[in-house]
Design a protein around this motif. Structure first.
Motif, PDB file in Angstrom:
ATOM      1  N   GLN A 163      37.926  43.488  47.902  1.00 40.37           N
ATOM      2  CA  GLN A 163      37.961  43.056  46.683  1.00 40.37           C
ATOM      3  C   GLN A 163      38.933  43.342  45.670  1.00 40.37           C
ATOM      4  O   GLN A 163      39.748  42.603  44.773  1.00 40.37           O
ATOM      5  CB  GLN A 163      36.545  43.214  45.737  1.00 40.37           C
ATOM      6  CG  GLN A 163      36.335  42.444  44.576  1.00 40.37           C
ATOM      7  CD  GLN A 163      35.917  40.902  44.752  1.00 40.37           C
ATOM      8  OE1 GLN A 163      34.892  40.646  45.362  1.00 40.37           O
ATOM      9  NE2 GLN A 163      36.780  39.900  44.202  1.00 40.37           N
ATOM     10  N   HIS A 186      41.922  41.009  43.731  1.00 46.10           N
ATOM     11  CA  HIS A 186      42.121  40.799  42.376  1.00 46.10           C
ATOM     12  C   HIS A 186      43.613  41.164  42.047  1.00 46.10           C
ATOM     13  O   HIS A 186      44.358  40.575  41.297  1.00 46.10           O
ATOM     14  CB  HIS A 186      41.353  41.931  41.674  1.00 46.10           C
ATOM     15  CG  HIS A 186      39.677  41.330  41.159  1.00 46.10           C
ATOM     16  ND1 HIS A 186      39.702  40.127  40.587  1.00 46.10           N
ATOM     17  CD2 HIS A 186      38.622  41.567  41.730  1.00 46.10           C
ATOM     18  CE1 HIS A 186      38.421  39.757  40.278  1.00 46.10           C
ATOM     19  NE2 HIS A 186      37.860  40.636  41.135  1.00 46.10           N
ATOM     20  N   HIS A 240      45.842  38.859  40.160  1.00 48.03           N
ATOM     21  CA  HIS A 240      47.006  39.380  38.825  1.00 48.03           C
ATOM     22  C   HIS A 240      48.298  39.129  39.123  1.00 48.03           C
ATOM     23  O   HIS A 240      48.930  38.844  38.088  1.00 48.03           O
ATOM     24  CB  HIS A 240      46.625  40.756  38.904  1.00 48.03           C
ATOM     25  CG  HIS A 240      45.093  41.466  38.483  1.00 48.03           C
ATOM     26  ND1 HIS A 240      44.092  40.545  37.767  1.00 48.03           N
ATOM     27  CD2 HIS A 240      44.295  42.496  38.754  1.00 48.03           C
ATOM     28  CE1 HIS A 240      43.111  41.158  37.602  1.00 48.03           C
ATOM     29  NE2 HIS A 240      43.185  42.284  38.079  1.00 48.03           N
ATOM     30  N   ASP A 253      46.778  35.832  36.483  1.00 47.41           N
ATOM     31  CA  ASP A 253      45.238  35.719  36.459  1.00 47.41           C
ATOM     32  C   ASP A 253      44.983  34.354  36.530  1.00 47.41           C
ATOM     33  O   ASP A 253      43.893  33.729  35.734  1.00 47.41           O
ATOM     34  CB  ASP A 253      44.846  36.515  35.434  1.00 47.41           C
ATOM     35  CG  ASP A 253      44.682  37.995  35.748  1.00 47.41           C
ATOM     36  OD1 ASP A 253      44.404  38.325  36.777  1.00 47.41           O
ATOM     37  OD2 ASP A 253      45.090  38.781  34.939  1.00 47.41           O
ATOM     38  N   MET A 260      33.157  34.785  37.984  1.00 50.16           N
ATOM     39  CA  MET A 260      34.613  34.770  37.212  1.00 50.16           C
ATOM     40  C   MET A 260      34.636  33.639  36.584  1.00 50.16           C
ATOM     41  O   MET A 260      34.284  32.264  36.788  1.00 50.16           O
ATOM     42  CB  MET A 260      35.607  34.769  38.234  1.00 50.16           C
ATOM     43  CG  MET A 260      37.072  34.970  37.756  1.00 50.16           C
ATOM     44  SD  MET A 260      38.273  35.143  38.985  1.00 50.16           S
ATOM     45  CE  MET A 260      38.372  33.573  39.802  1.00 50.16           C
TER      46      MET A 260
END
Length: 335
Positions: free
Chosen positions: A141, A145, A149, A153, A192
């Protein structure tokens, strides 16, 4: 019954069991066709996975170890193939391939060179994308991410980067099997929040990503997917239905229905089946569930598979199997 994508503990750091043990299970279950497709090695230290650090004291040693392991796989796979070719009482036939590493253009060129240099052994490749913006998206995970990023994002940009990398791989390699087409969804957090117009992810605003059909949500993402599928169709490639997503807890295999509907429209509905097994317990994993997906959800009329060509033909042929034969295959009595 078929699987066009597999790995083992002998030649993959996150594999669980020896290849010979997996082959015993394949034969026991009565597969018709099973493809051996270990990863082509990576070239640069920045693409070494944490699980591979124990392979050497330096990055050069690790890369050398990966190269040696791949050479050993080729020899081992050839031995397995020859052994069962001489055993007519065993139904299963083995096809030797590899899963390419399309981390960047250097790796794509390297993959092409490896395929050419080993054309007497490697019969096809599974074309996959495991990185977005140079960062792995299927390891954990945190890395997923980090990749998001790196693209401000913005999940729309994340998807575009993924499908553009896939297109670069497709146009340069033309893989006969395209692996886990929508792998990006493995670590996609269902809660999310994302702006449905821009794709920008925000902890405070937006709608849950699970409420969106992300393939059809943004026109440029949709166009990228269709472009990729139309190119695959142009050279006769296939899309694997990969059951590893089900064993990892996702509701749909790779690819999900949104992509599958586009495959039916833009890529001749040429689906092949894969378990993407990494150990004995994963051979034929979730095939019962995927049968319902293929028959009831996708309502396919045919499933496709690779069949070894008669020499001097080196590349396997793509054959189609009526669904009536698929659901009545003797394999189902063994799982």
């Amino acid at each position: 019954m078929h699987s066009h994508h597999s790995h083992s503990g002998d030649y993959c750091a996150h594999g669980a069991d020896p290849l010979n043990s997996m082959i015993d299970r394949v034969v026991q279950l009565g597969f018709h066709t099973y493809c051996l497709t270990e990863h082509i090695p990576r070239l640069e230290s920045k693409f070494i996975y944490p699980e591979e650090l124990e392979l050497g004291d330096t990055s050069d040693e690790i890369i050398t170890s990966l190269e040696t392991s791949f050479k050993n796989f080729l020899s081992h796979a050839r031995e397995i193939k020859a052994r069962y070719a001489a055993t007519p009482e065993v139904r299963t036939r083995f096809i030797i391939g590899t899963e390419i590493e399309s981390c960047d253009m250097d790796h794509i060129k390297y993959a092409k060179r490896v395929m050419t240099e080993n054309s007497g052994i490697l019969q096809f490749c599974v074309g996959s994308v495991h990185h977005v913006n140079g960062i792995p998206i299927d390891f954990d995970q945190e890395q997923w991410h980090n990749s998001l990023h790196s693209l401000n994002d913005n999940f729309r940009l994340f998807l575009l980067s993924y499908f553009h990398s896939q297109y670069e791989m497709l146009t340069n390699v033309k893989p006969l099997v395209v692996g886990h087409f929508d792998l990006f969804k493995l670590f996609l957090p269902s809660g999310m929040l994302v702006d449905p117009k821009t794709g920008l992810c925000d902890k405070e605003a937006g709608v849950p990503i699970a409420s969106l059909d992300v393939i059809n949500q943004w026109p440029d993402v949709y166009d990228a997917v269709v472009r990729n599928l139309q190119f695959i169709d142009s050279y006769g490639g296939t899309i694997e239905i990969n059951t590893s997503a089900l064993r990892k807890g996702l509701e749909e295999p790779y690819p999900g229905k949104a992509v599958c509907d586009l495959v039916k429209k833009h890529c001749g509905s040429r689906f092949v089946l894969s378990d993407d097994a990494h150990g004995v317990a994963q051979v034929g994993v979730c095939y019962g569930k995927v049968k319902k997906y293929i028959v009831d959800v996708l309502q396919l009329k045919y499933l496709y598979y690779l069949e070894e060509g008669v020499p001097p033909q080196k590349v396997p042929s793509v054959r189609k199997l009526p669904i009536s034969q698929f659901v009545n295959d003797p394999f189902w009595a063994n799982i």
